[in-house]
Design an enzyme around this catalytic site. Structure first.
Site, PDB file in Angstrom:
ATOM      1  N   LYS A  72       0.814  -1.516  -0.226  1.00  0.00           N
ATOM      2  CA  LYS A  72       0.188   0.139  -0.044  1.00  0.00           C
ATOM      3  C   LYS A  72       0.826   1.478   0.126  1.00  0.00           C
ATOM      4  CE  LYS A  72      -1.331   2.117   3.135  1.00  0.00           C
ATOM      5  NZ  LYS A  72      -0.681   3.322   2.714  1.00  0.00           N
ATOM      6  N   GLN A 132      -6.157  -1.015  10.229  1.00  0.00           N
ATOM      7  CA  GLN A 132      -6.014  -2.428   9.983  1.00  0.00           C
ATOM      8  C   GLN A 132      -6.964  -3.209  10.731  1.00  0.00           C
ATOM      9  OE1 GLN A 132      -3.794  -2.014   6.359  1.00  0.00           O
ATOM     10  NE2 GLN A 132      -3.623  -3.848   7.404  1.00  0.00           N
ATOM     11  N   ASP A 152     -12.532   2.416   3.906  1.00  0.00           N
ATOM     12  CA  ASP A 152     -12.604   1.054   3.899  1.00  0.00           C
ATOM     13  C   ASP A 152     -14.061   0.896   3.815  1.00  0.00           C
ATOM     14  OD1 ASP A 152     -10.971  -0.951   4.025  1.00  0.00           O
ATOM     15  OD2 ASP A 152     -10.497  -0.970   6.229  1.00  0.00           O
TER      16      ASP A 152
HETATM   17  N1  LIG Z   1      -9.166  -2.585   7.332  1.00  0.00           N
HETATM   18  C1  LIG Z   1      -8.971  -3.521   6.683  1.00  0.00           C
HETATM   19  N2  LIG Z   1      -9.057  -3.405   5.437  1.00  0.00           N
HETATM   20  C2  LIG Z   1      -8.590  -4.397   4.378  1.00  0.00           C
HETATM   21  O1  LIG Z   1      -8.839  -4.346   3.386  1.00  0.00           O
HETATM   22  C3  LIG Z   1      -7.542  -5.327   5.060  1.00  0.00           C
HETATM   23  C4  LIG Z   1      -7.302  -5.339   6.535  1.00  0.00           C
HETATM   24  N3  LIG Z   1      -7.844  -4.272   7.226  1.00  0.00           N
HETATM   25  N4  LIG Z   1      -6.521  -6.251   7.056  1.00  0.00           N
HETATM   26  C5  LIG Z   1      -5.618  -7.176   6.349  1.00  0.00           C
HETATM   27  C6  LIG Z   1      -6.447  -7.384   5.002  1.00  0.00           C
HETATM   28  C7  LIG Z   1      -5.489  -8.134   3.873  1.00  0.00           C
HETATM   29  N5  LIG Z   1      -5.466  -7.202   2.853  1.00  0.00           N
HETATM   30  C8  LIG Z   1      -4.727  -7.517   1.797  1.00  0.00           C
HETATM   31  C9  LIG Z   1      -4.825  -6.632   0.502  1.00  0.00           C
HETATM   32  C10 LIG Z   1      -3.983  -6.505  -0.491  1.00  0.00           C
HETATM   33  C11 LIG Z   1      -3.042  -7.647  -0.489  1.00  0.00           C
HETATM   34  C12 LIG Z   1      -2.252  -7.678  -1.783  1.00  0.00           C
HETATM   35  O2  LIG Z   1      -1.567  -6.680  -2.135  1.00  0.00           O
HETATM   36  N6  LIG Z   1      -1.951  -9.024  -1.987  1.00  0.00           N
HETATM   37  C13 LIG Z   1      -0.946  -9.300  -3.101  1.00  0.00           C
HETATM   38  C14 LIG Z   1       0.413  -9.656  -2.539  1.00  0.00           C
HETATM   39  C15 LIG Z   1       1.416 -10.187  -2.791  1.00  0.00           C
HETATM   40  C16 LIG Z   1       2.796 -10.451  -2.073  1.00  0.00           C
HETATM   41  O3  LIG Z   1       2.986  -9.810  -1.276  1.00  0.00           O
HETATM   42  O4  LIG Z   1       3.315 -11.704  -2.232  1.00  0.00           O
HETATM   43  C17 LIG Z   1      -1.414 -10.288  -4.077  1.00  0.00           C
HETATM   44  O5  LIG Z   1      -2.545 -10.899  -3.692  1.00  0.00           O
HETATM   45  O6  LIG Z   1      -1.126 -10.332  -5.146  1.00  0.00           O
HETATM   46  C18 LIG Z   1      -3.040  -8.373   0.650  1.00  0.00           C
HETATM   47  C19 LIG Z   1      -3.774  -8.469   1.699  1.00  0.00           C
HETATM   48  C20 LIG Z   1      -6.360  -6.141   3.131  1.00  0.00           C
HETATM   49  N7  LIG Z   1      -6.782  -6.229   4.326  1.00  0.00           N
END
Ligand SMILES: Nc1nc(=O)c2c([nH]1)NC[C@@H]1CN(c3ccc(C(=O)N[C@@H](CCC(=O)O)C(=O)O)cc3)C=[N+]21
Ligand SMILES: [Mg+2]
Length: 322
Positions: free
Chosen positions: A83, A127, A150
């Protein structure tokens, strides 16, 4: 301003027509089946960056996003890492608050109150999960509705339920963009959402309903989730149980959106991310499918930036929404 009943997704075509932009996942599945969330997110963030520049030129305001991370949940750290990078790529300001696991609810409420009043901050994200002993609902709901990027507070959640404009939770919003790109018209299709969380499952079901889908939600007490899932033209899985959905859950030709991200160790001693869908066996059955990583995750971040821009625009436009 996003509109639940008729969202516009200008990059849908771009990403759909150029699916070769770096998705991972099984080559055996056939790349044309992959829904390339990473490429879509890159295009969306590029467009957000252009709009941020135009917005700054017109109003002299740079959108600012505050992220509050308490403790060290690994999933949250993945999110924070990506992010921060993307926020700067989009030309926005990022305000990071990394707090110890021992932070009290009162201290969090005081911080949120300060961020609510800070005119340089247009979006606030706390988060999840928060440590035991902190009332996450209370903290989330303390965020001013017009800064609630969010979309988890009672005002925005209520507006989503009523089909009114508001700030939409980032992961479900990203899933809807991918679905519109992959499927086109959603009206009349059977959609099944597996998982009923406030963060993903419930808002996802409402967005699909607002688009005219016939929506079912499978959850922990559902007697036969597999049989229900097999009725789906659109199957969205958000449970946090890796490889829960096997090929027997999927109607041939269905579009499958995998929201799960579980980090597991590999044989070589590293870690990798896997989804809630057993990708290698489901991909041959599905019509279209998102990979993990490179599917929904990048879209979540791209939508967070888009929501922050939306919030900044509202801050100068004396909106009639809130
Ligand atoms: N208030 C709140 N809102 C959220 O939206 C929230 C949260 N808390 N807590 C944690 C979870 C998890 N989450 C992710 C978002 C993007 C990736 C992301 O970028 N994923 C890449 C990761 C690649 C890598 O690092 O290997 C992918 O899937 O390709 C991961 C995890 C949002 N969350
Ligand atoms: Mg709004």
């Amino acid at each position: 301003m996003s509109d639940f009943s008729s969202p516009e997704f200008p990059h849908a075509r771009k990403a759909a027509e150029h699916p070769e932009g770096g998705a991972s996942g099984s080559a055996a599945a056939g790349r044309e089946k992959l829904i390339d969330g990473k490429a879509f997110a890159t295009a969306l963030t590029r467009e957000t960056a252009e709009q941020v520049r135009a917005f700054h030129a017109e109003h002299g305001v740079t959108p600012g996003l505050a992220v509050v991370l308490v403790g060290n949940d690994p999933a949250s750290e993945v999110y924070v890492r990506n992010k921060a990078l993307q926020t700067h790529r989009a030309g926005m300001r990022s305000f990071m608050h990394m707090l110890p696991e021992t932070t009290s609810e009162a201290a969090l409420l005081t911080l949120v109150d300060r961020l609510n009043r800070d005119p340089e901050i247009h979006g606030i994200l706390v988060q999840l999960p928060l440590p035991a002993g902190v009332d996450a609902r209370r903290v989330t709901n303390a965020i001013a509705p017009e800064k609630d990027v969010d979309g988890l507070g009672e005002v925005n959640a209520g507006r989503l339920a009523l089909g009114l404009p508001g700030l939409v939770p980032c992961t479900p919003l990203g899933c809807m963009m991918l679905l519109k790109s992959a499927v086109g018209k959603l009206r009349g299709l059977n959609a099944v959402v597996v998982g009923a969380s406030n963060l993903v499952g419930k808002p996802m079901a409402l967005l699909l309903l607002n688009e005219g889908c016939t929506v079912s939600v499978a959850h922990i007490d559902t007697v036969d989730p597999q049989a229900l899932a097999r009725t789906a033209d659109i199957l969205v899985v958000a449970t946090g149980h890796r490889a829960l959905v096997t090929k027997d859950w999927v109607k041939p030709g269905a579009t499958v959106i995998d929201v799960g991200i579980t980090r597991i160790p590999t044989d070589s001693g590293k870690t990798k991310l896997v989804g809630d869908v057993a990708f290698d066996e489901v991909a041959p059955v599905a019509g279209r499918i998102t990979p993990v990583p490179g599917g929904v995750g990048p879209m979540t971040i791209a939508c967070l930036l888009r929501n922050t821009l939306t919030a900044a625009k509202m801050s100068v436009a004396s909106p009639d929404v809130f």
